[in-house]
Scaffold this active site. Structure first.
Site, short mmCIF file in Angstrom:
data_model
loop_
_atom_site.label_atom_id
_atom_site.label_comp_id
_atom_site.label_asym_id
_atom_site.label_seq_id
_atom_site.Cartn_x
_atom_site.Cartn_y
_atom_site.Cartn_z
N CYS A 215 -23.19 -79.07 -11.53
CA CYS A 215 -21.93 -79.89 -11.78
C CYS A 215 -20.82 -79.24 -12.41
O CYS A 215 -19.69 -79.61 -12.53
CB CYS A 215 -22.34 -81.06 -12.54
N ASP A 365 -19.42 -47.61 -7.54
CA ASP A 365 -18.61 -48.01 -8.85
C ASP A 365 -19.51 -48.16 -9.98
O ASP A 365 -20.43 -48.75 -10.18
CB ASP A 365 -17.85 -49.46 -8.58
#
Lengths: 466, 240
Positions: A215, A365
């Site tokens: 939610c 990275d």
């Protein structure tokens, strides 16, 4: 008899032989070759597992969990296929089956145990249907390859939804994992740790999930284990940490071993693991849950976990002139933080080796190094005496330590791995602790095997996992 | 006392962003400049006029939307502080957010703060990899290295760029420009730990912050051998 499959397997076996002759590991090329010749290779080979297929996915602990499950299943007398550690893309999974297949493409096994990379998971599911899927945890890992964490979680969730039926084994303490039951509607067994099993967790730790996956409300926690793992509840909907059927408690480190009690529906057991690192208790609980679901007896599960030996770079222990050296793979902030916690939980002074590569398999990275709490090391200054930084990005590693507050004179940069490892082994510490990113791990282990003695050997019956 | 503000550290913690805060603060501390960190999350009060260095990073979509909502409420006071010389480092999502708008693939215009006259549009491919740019710092060209990872393509019009692209993509992969400079605002796509390696840029930000307060801007030199070596690795690799 399937002629195409036979041809594919034969060609792949020849490719594996040639690859090894030229110094390769042969862990993905055979799969690539076979799939080119016959696209159904994986489907046909996997279909031969008599009892079924178990998959392990998630970010950290896939290899360890998969190997622990293997130990448990082997101790109950089953025959298995297992994919070589790290070779967890679809080509690596295919290669694993080829290795166990005979020249005619036949496999004699009860179970196939497959660790599958999160991003490859949907692809593998298109060809292989598992009976059980274990999901350990979700953390940020190699963002440049996979994009955002949300995307990874969605990939796994959507792939699971497409399966008509599957038994899930889920970590109840990770909201990103625990949501998989509601979100997919499959039946699930949860494993987890009783709240407050540790006290040393840094408050600064990266938390990956702050919001309810159902939610969107911010989750509330009664307690944390580490990162986003803990006892959570959503104030907005009914979502909360599910009560785990297999729950660990009374976790303790005894020498180089971990011990814990396990509560499960049929009783209570004591498990001992020949490894360190708090997170490994989760991996063992997952393996315990799988064993229990299969109906394997408690004694055999416990024995299986006891015979488990860490794979390369998972707290792998060596001895150099009587001094212990521990090799640990690191690939993301949470894993590295847990590694640092393990280092600090061992008493005595340490010389620390840190190799950072930025090849494709490491993630190009390396910004994530700045999310690791190296500051903990600086505040435990007396525990460490020397830091040897190595690998292709040794300088960035050294820089990170400097900005964490480690005195400059304790940091040395030696790009070349062998010289760096030698310096670390001969360092003043009572113990050498070695961290390495993925592509530096095999070279580092090779160098260690040449210079030092390996303390423990692989578990019996696991020798085929080379 | 310099006050450093990390905006939304709870939401925007992708890619080692906090390396920038660590670097700014350590380089102050090593020189005996007192420095304090304020972490400001959604809904928490902050007075931008009171801040000396503001850092705004990037995040994933969900987090960025929550951030944008909150930041829009603070627009006026932020804009005023910027016009008065607040030193700001904004990376990636933060950079885009300070601009006029972000144009999505389906032509939707998501408004930014509009403090800088730049805009961003969604690109087809991700601009990703190591990057070296040349930045003018106190009249000297300095090589700045980092890692970029963005699909948004930003156009800065007549504004001054942060630097020229030597190797890599930069703002949009076309005009060889990277980032933007406006007053004391520095924007860039060099994400995560931009400041630790690039110590001359960090020192420039510290000096600008000191100057704004009318303090002594002479900074004692530090031993930057590791910083230079770390930049050197990328510069050397990309010049091959």
């Amino acid at each position: 008899m399937n002629i195409k499959l036979m041809l594919a397997v034969m060609a792949a076996k020849i490719a594996a032989f040639l690859s090894r002759m030229f110094g390769g590991k042969g862990s993905s090329l055979p799969g690539v070759v076979a799939r080119k010749i016959y696209a159904g290779t994986l489907r046909d080979l996997a279909g031969q597992a008599r009892q079924g297929i178990i998959m392990v996915t998630g970010t950290n602990g896939k290899t360890t969990t998969n190997n622990m499950i293997a130990s448990v299943i082997l101790s109950a007398g089953n025959k298995i296929v297992i994919n070589q550690e790290g070779a967890n893309l679809i080509t690596g999974v295919t290669t694993a089956f080829i290795r166990y297949a005979n020249w005619w493409g036949r496999i004699d096994c009860d179970y196939a145990l497959l660790e599958v990379d999160e991003a490859s998971f949907p692809k593998v599911l298109m060809e292989v249907t598992p009976q059980m899927v274990v999901v350990n945890n979700f953390f940020r890992d190699q963002l440049d390859r996979y994009g955002e964490l949300d995307k990874t979680v969605t990939l796994v969730r959507d792939a699971l939804k497409k399966l008509p039926e599957v038994q899930l084994i889920l970590n109840s303490d990770d909201p990103l994992v625990a949501q998989m039951q509601q979100a997919t509607g499959h039946r699930a067994t949860f494993f987890g740790l009783a709240p407050q099993q540790r006290t040393e967790t840094g408050s600064q730790q990266t938390r990956e999930a702050r919001f309810c996956p159902h939610c969107g409300e911010e989750l509330q926690y009664h307690s944390y284990q580490y990162s986003q793992l803990g006892s959570f509840i959503c104030p907005g909907c009914s979502f909360q940490r599910p009560e785990p059927e297999v729950e660990g408690f009374a976790v303790e480190t005894v020498g180089a071993r971990l011990r814990a009690r396990v509560k499960y529906p049929q009783g209570e057991a004591q498990i001992t693991l020949h490894t360190q690192g708090f997170y490994n208790v989760y991996n063992a609980l997952a393996a315990f849950a799988v064993g229990n679901l299969m109906g394997i007896k408690e004694e055999q599960i416990v024995k299986g976990l006891l015979t488990y030996r860490p794979a390369i770079g998972r707290m792998e222990t060596f001895s150099y002139q009587g001094k212990p050296a521990i090799l640990n793979l690191v690939k993301n902030p949470t894993g590295y933080n847990e590694g640092l916690n393990s280092l600090l939980s061992i008493p005595g002074s340490k010389t620390v080796f840190m190799a950072v590569n930025d090849n494709d398999a490491d993630g190009r990275d390396i910004s994530w190094l700045w999310d690791v709490d190296f500051e903990h090391l600086a505040s435990a200054d007396h525990e460490t005496d020397l830091f040897v930084c190595s690998g292709l990005r040794a300088e960035e590693m050294a820089l990170r330590l400097k900005y964490a507050g480690i005195p400059r004179e304790k940091i040395t940069v030696i790009r070349e791995l062998e010289a760096a490892i030698k310096t670390a082994l001969e360092g003043p510490g009572q113990l050498t602790y070695l961290f390495s990113t993925y592509t530096a791990l095999w070279p580092a282990q090779k160098i260690l095997l040449a210079l030092a003695e390996k303390e423990d050997t692989h578990a019996e019956g696991m020798s085929s996992v080379s | 006392m310099l006050k450093v503000c990390h905006l939304y550290p709870d939401l925007l913690n992708l890619y080692g962003d906090r390396g920038n805060i660590i670097a700014f603060m350590q380089r102050c501390r090593w020189r005996g400049i007192p420095v304090e960190l304020l972490e400001v999350n959604v809904g928490e009060p902050v007075n931008f006029a009171d801040i000396d260095f503001l850092f705004l990073g990037g995040g994933s979509d969900r987090e960025q939307n929550l951030m944008a909502e909150d930041l829009l409420l603070r627009k006026d006071s932020l804009q005023q502080a910027i016009e008065e010389g607040l030193v700001v480092l904004a990376i990636c999502g933060g950079f885009q957010m300070l601009g006029q708008y972000y144009l999505t693939h389906d032509g939707q215009k998501i408004p930014g703060l509009g403090i800088l006259d730049v805009y961003t549009k969604a690109g087809d491919k991700r601009l990703i990899g190591n990057i070296v740019i040349e930045v003018e710092i106190n009249g000297e060209p300095v090589k700045v290295a980092g890692f970029e990872n963005h699909s948004g393509q930003t156009y800065i019009g007549n504004l001054q760029p942060l630097g020229k692209v030597i190797a890599g993509f930069g703002n949009n992969g076309q005009d060889q420009l990277e980032g933007v400079r406006y007053k004391n605002v520095f924007c860039s796509y060099l994400h995560g730990p931009l400041l630790p390696k690039n110590s001359k840029l960090t020192d420039l930000l510290i000096q600008l912050a000191l100057r704004r307060r009318g303090l002594d801007t002479s900074l004692p030199r530090l031993n930057d051998d590791l910083e230079e070596a770390a930049v050197g690795v990328i510069v050397e690799r990309l010049s091959k």
